[in-house]
Design an enzyme around this catalytic site. Structure first.
Site, mmCIF file in Angstrom:
data_model
loop_
_atom_site.group_PDB
_atom_site.id
_atom_site.type_symbol
_atom_site.label_atom_id
_atom_site.label_comp_id
_atom_site.label_asym_id
_atom_site.label_seq_id
_atom_site.Cartn_x
_atom_site.Cartn_y
_atom_site.Cartn_z
ATOM 1 C CB SER A 94 -0.935 0.017 1.221
ATOM 2 O OG SER A 94 -0.195 -0.067 2.425
ATOM 3 C CG ASP B 246 -4.247 5.644 6.734
ATOM 4 O OD1 ASP B 246 -3.071 5.511 7.153
ATOM 5 O OD2 ASP B 246 -4.677 5.038 5.735
ATOM 6 C CG HIS C 173 -1.255 3.909 4.337
ATOM 7 N ND1 HIS C 173 -2.491 3.461 4.802
ATOM 8 C CD2 HIS C 173 -0.645 2.837 3.786
ATOM 9 C CE1 HIS C 173 -2.608 2.174 4.528
ATOM 10 N NE2 HIS C 173 -1.494 1.770 3.917
#
Length: 402
Positions: A45, A367, A370
């Site tokens: 991610s 978040d 990240h």
């Protein structure tokens, strides 16, 4: 005697000037920047530009709002490090291999998928937030991409030949399609970027004791280098490899800590044991990359110390224009609850929405897991110039042997 001394002095000066002029004339100009035609990215991610959104569930609002103005398949409020790398090299942002709508692969493709690991996980991948697209799957996808692209490109060239001899009318639509295909000759000249390993470390932290985590690292590294070897055998030559970041500094880890025992946190407030595993992973990865260099003389393998870049930002946040490095911009996390960014949840009996903070440009963590676009930009600016690279070479010169 005096005249002889003056003559000798003048002679020496003239000789030195002559030598300097001669050397100046032969001075070698600095090598020009590399002209990378494409980037192929593999990872999780931290560099996914739309895979999970295309394959399973779309990234919700307010992801993407700081730059794209809407969710853009990225786990951030804006651009990722891979986006800034592409910008720096004068290339467009990478389309995800799994995204079939509006994609353009002329300048590369992104095989990174949120939740991906190096080793396939023997657990419920969706329940634990992991992806079925482990690194070996990503390299298989690259092989399929390479094979299919070559076939389509060959077919397109046949149409061009037919046009020249008046047998076939090569439509504008076909021309437009060809412009979106990677050129087969670019595959060996492209930059291959890796940004993966954090989820392997995290999976070990969830399931294993510290000693078993350390014991698992060599197999993870072995799988990593096997995929690098596989890509090399298929023509890849230039590798830009990020190590894994300080996972013990992620706010989702630190906000869960209450009354820690002495030594549980390091001097900067990060979970020490989690960072220790990341450090061990990085050490073994670097050792294997050095070994690969001696075995693959045609390859250029650059190890990038992402850990140090990120840890440097976290430990010096306020001096770099950021606020508390452990604050979370989007979502709510604490002891006994997690309300993820863009979702609704219950905190102490009240329903709350994981919305964005007022100024994402002042936070490091978007978040809890990240990084924000502002932090990604800061990190990218530090790594692309070679300051954290081994050998110490900038990404724009990565095609050149150190």
């Amino acid at each position: 005697m005096y005249n002889i001394a003056i003559f000798a002095f003048v002679t020496i000066v003239l000789l030195l000037v002559s030598l300097a002029s001669s050397t100046e004339g032969r001075r070698i100009s600095p090598a020009p920047p590399c002209d990378f035609p494409a980037i192929y990215n593999f990872g999780d991610s931290n560099s996914d530009t739309g895979a999970i959104s295309a394959a399973f569930w779309p990234t919700p609002s307010p992801y993407g709002t700081s730059y794209f103005g809407k969710p853009a398949g990225r786990n951030s409020d804006g651009r990722l490090v891979i986006d800034f790398i592409a910008e720096h090299l004068g290339l467009p942002y990478l389309s995800s291999y799994l995204d079939s709508i509006g994609t353009n692969f002329r300048h590369g493709a992104n095989f990174a998928t949120a939740g991906s690991t190096i080793i396939r996980q023997n657990e419920s991948i969706f329940e634990n937030g992991l992806s079925p697209f482990s690194l070996d799957i990503q390299t298989v996808q690259h092989y399929q991409f390479k094979t299919r692209t070559s076939e389509l490109y060959h077919q397109g060239n046949l149409h061009v030949i037919s046009l020249k001899i008046g047998i076939h009318i090569f439509s504008a639509k076909k021309k437009s399609f060809m412009k979106k295909l990677s050129r087969p000759q670019d595959l060996s000249k492209a930059l291959y970027v890796f940004y993966i390993g954090q989820n392997d470390v995290a999976a070990g932290i969830r399931k294993l004791s510290f000693e078993l985590q350390k014991a698992a690292v060599p197999e993870i590294i072995s799988q990593f280098t096997t995929q690098i070897q596989t890509l090399y055998q298929r023509g890849a030559r230039i590798f830009w490899i990020h190590n894994t970041g300080p996972i013990g500094c992620l706010p989702v880890a630190t906000v869960k800590v209450q009354d820690p025992l002495p030594g549980y946190l390091d001097e900067n407030g990060c979970v020490k044991s989690q960072n220790d595993i990341a450090i061990e992973f990085n050490k073994q990865l670097k050792d294997e990359i050095v070994k690969l260099r001696s075995e693959r003389s045609e390859a250029i393998l650059i190890y990038v110390d992402m850990y140090s870049a990120k840890y440097g930002l976290i430990t010096n946040a306020k001096n770099q224009g950021f606020e508390d490095p452990f604050s979370i911009c989007c979502g709510h996390h604490g002891i006994g609850y997690d309300v993820w960014c863009g979702n609704k949840g219950n905190v102490n009996g009240s329903e709350v929405f994981g919305g964005s903070c007022g100024n994402p440009s002042k936070v490091i963590s978007w978040d809890g897991v990240h990084y924000s676009e502002a932090a990604n930009r800061w990190i990218a600016n530090r790594i692309i110039n070679g300051s954290f690279s081994d050998p110490p070479i900038s990404i724009s010169k990565a095609c050149q042997k150190a």
